[in-house]
Design a protein around this motif. Structure first.
Motif, PDB file in Angstrom:
ATOM      1  N   THR A  71       7.767  11.070  27.690  1.00 40.88           N
ATOM      2  CA  THR A  71       8.961  10.707  28.447  1.00 40.88           C
ATOM      3  C   THR A  71      10.198  10.601  27.561  1.00 40.88           C
ATOM      4  O   THR A  71      11.313  10.666  28.055  1.00 40.88           O
ATOM      5  CB  THR A  71       8.781   9.371  29.212  1.00 40.88           C
ATOM      6  N   THR A  72      10.009  10.445  26.256  1.00 40.38           N
ATOM      7  CA  THR A  72      11.150  10.319  25.344  1.00 40.38           C
ATOM      8  C   THR A  72      11.539  11.647  24.692  1.00 40.38           C
ATOM      9  O   THR A  72      12.562  11.720  24.033  1.00 40.38           O
ATOM     10  CB  THR A  72      10.860   9.315  24.206  1.00 40.38           C
ATOM     11  N   ARG A  75      10.544  16.586  27.249  1.00 37.85           N
ATOM     12  CA  ARG A  75       9.517  17.569  27.577  1.00 37.85           C
ATOM     13  C   ARG A  75       9.321  18.659  26.505  1.00 37.85           C
ATOM     14  O   ARG A  75       8.999  19.788  26.803  1.00 37.85           O
ATOM     15  CB  ARG A  75       9.789  18.186  28.946  1.00 37.85           C
ATOM     16  N   GLU A 143       3.339   4.035  35.986  1.00 42.83           N
ATOM     17  CA  GLU A 143       4.760   3.923  35.677  1.00 42.83           C
ATOM     18  C   GLU A 143       4.840   3.714  34.163  1.00 42.83           C
ATOM     19  O   GLU A 143       4.049   2.973  33.590  1.00 42.83           O
ATOM     20  CB  GLU A 143       5.372   2.735  36.392  1.00 42.83           C
ATOM     21  N   LYS A 145       7.311   3.258  30.527  1.00 47.11           N
ATOM     22  CA  LYS A 145       8.561   2.993  29.819  1.00 47.11           C
ATOM     23  C   LYS A 145       8.217   3.067  28.333  1.00 47.11           C
ATOM     24  O   LYS A 145       7.203   2.517  27.903  1.00 47.11           O
ATOM     25  CB  LYS A 145       9.100   1.614  30.159  1.00 47.11           C
TER      26      LYS A 145
END
Length: 149
Positions: A71-72, A75, A143, A145
């Motif tokens: 996610t950081t 992609r 989910e 983060k």
């Protein structure tokens, strides 16, 4: 593999994830990290995984760390490949399920706080992964983060 018509109809009826069936404890915003002052004894909710527990559940935990790092990276799969293997440094599981500690990693509704670093002592990350299930077989919501430290 083929699915019978009866199974196909049943599967289609149950396709949507039922957010209303998820425990209210897991519906708020995903936390930023383990709350200050949280300990393993707070209402049996927090559990810091021991090395043997991490080893037993290593595939899932590495998958969660991969997903978080992905996610950081906007992609970029090459960057993800370069960063592996990860060193899992600290893992805390938060759940309301009252199960023995080694089974907390398999709790249906849990928040995983994973501190890890990339290959060769590289970059440190903190990842928060919330796994919720709605009670329907094969339904899971993740989910994620992730923050660079």
């Amino acid at each position: 593999c083929t699915i019978s018509e009866e199974e196909k109809v049943e599967r289609d009826l149950c396709a949507a994830f039922d957010r209303l069936a998820v425990d209210d404890f897991f519906k708020d915003d995903i936390p930023d990290w383990v709350p200050d002052g949280a300990t393993a004894s707070d209402n049996l909710q927090y559990y810091e995984m021991k090395e043997s527990d991490v080893e037993e559940h290593k595939q899932w935990l590495h998958l969660y760390a991969e997903l978080a790092l992905f996610t950081t990276l906007d992609r970029f799969l090459d960057a993800l490949r370069w960063a592996q293997p990860f060193e899992l440094r600290k893992i805390i599981v938060q759940t309301r399920e009252d199960v023995e500690p080694k089974k907390k990693a398999k709790a249906e509704n849990a928040v995983f706080y994973i501190a890890f670093k990339t290959r060769g002592g590289g970059v440190h990350y903190n990842a928060i992964i919330r796994r919720t299930m709605d009670g329907t077989p094969d339904h899971m919501s993740l989910e994620v983060k992730c923050m660079r430290m």
